[in-house]
Design a protein around this motif. Structure first.
Motif, PDB file in Angstrom:
ATOM      1  N   THR A  23      31.162  45.487  40.892  1.00 36.52           N
ATOM      2  CA  THR A  23      32.455  44.874  40.588  1.00 36.52           C
ATOM      3  C   THR A  23      33.571  45.911  40.577  1.00 36.52           C
ATOM      4  O   THR A  23      34.742  45.545  40.566  1.00 36.52           O
ATOM      5  CB  THR A  23      32.409  44.155  39.217  1.00 36.52           C
ATOM      6  OG1 THR A  23      31.869  45.046  38.250  1.00 36.52           O
ATOM      7  CG2 THR A  23      31.541  42.903  39.291  1.00 36.52           C
ATOM      8  N   ASP A  24      33.234  47.184  40.596  1.00 37.87           N
ATOM      9  CA  ASP A  24      34.228  48.259  40.628  1.00 37.87           C
ATOM     10  C   ASP A  24      34.808  48.362  42.038  1.00 37.87           C
ATOM     11  O   ASP A  24      34.083  48.608  43.009  1.00 37.87           O
ATOM     12  CB  ASP A  24      33.580  49.582  40.224  1.00 37.87           C
ATOM     13  CG  ASP A  24      34.550  50.753  40.211  1.00 37.87           C
ATOM     14  OD1 ASP A  24      35.776  50.532  40.295  1.00 37.87           O
ATOM     15  OD2 ASP A  24      34.071  51.898  40.105  1.00 37.87           O
ATOM     16  N   ALA A  25      36.113  48.167  42.160  1.00 35.00           N
ATOM     17  CA  ALA A  25      36.766  48.208  43.477  1.00 35.00           C
ATOM     18  C   ALA A  25      36.593  49.556  44.166  1.00 35.00           C
ATOM     19  O   ALA A  25      36.574  49.635  45.397  1.00 35.00           O
ATOM     20  CB  ALA A  25      38.242  47.872  43.340  1.00 35.00           C
TER      21      ALA A  25
END
Length: 95
Positions: free
Chosen positions: A57-59
């Motif tokens: 979920t970390d861009a």
């Protein structure tokens, strides 16, 4: 052996199906550098040519994982969205 081309995705916008993963690393909610560190650990244990899917979920994983692959010889195959989660596909380096 399972069909390795049955997951559709965009390969970073390039089109074409992404392969079926041999392993999955759940990095949802983890921030840089943890997705890369977990990918590294899993890839060490995989056979050359096997595919790892990293759920992140970390861009920044969209930048960090391809860079990691370029430095280590693994092949970054692409990514696709699954809701708020990005699925990143990496083929383990050949020995």
């Amino acid at each position: 052996m399972a069909d390795r081309d049955d997951i559709s995705g965009d390969r970073d916008g390039g089109g074409g199906p992404l392969p079926t993963p041999d392993g999955i690393s759940d990095c949802e909610g983890l921030l840089c550098p943890l997705p890369v560190l977990r990918a590294r650990k899993r890839l060490i244990a995989m056979r050359p040519g096997e595919v790892l899917c990293i759920r992140a979920t970390d861009a920044m994983a969209a930048v960090d994982l391809p860079h990691f692959c370029a430095q280590t010889g693994h092949e970054y195959l692409g990514r696709r969205a699954e809701g708020a989660v990005m699925l990143h596909f990496i083929r383990a380096a050949r020995a």
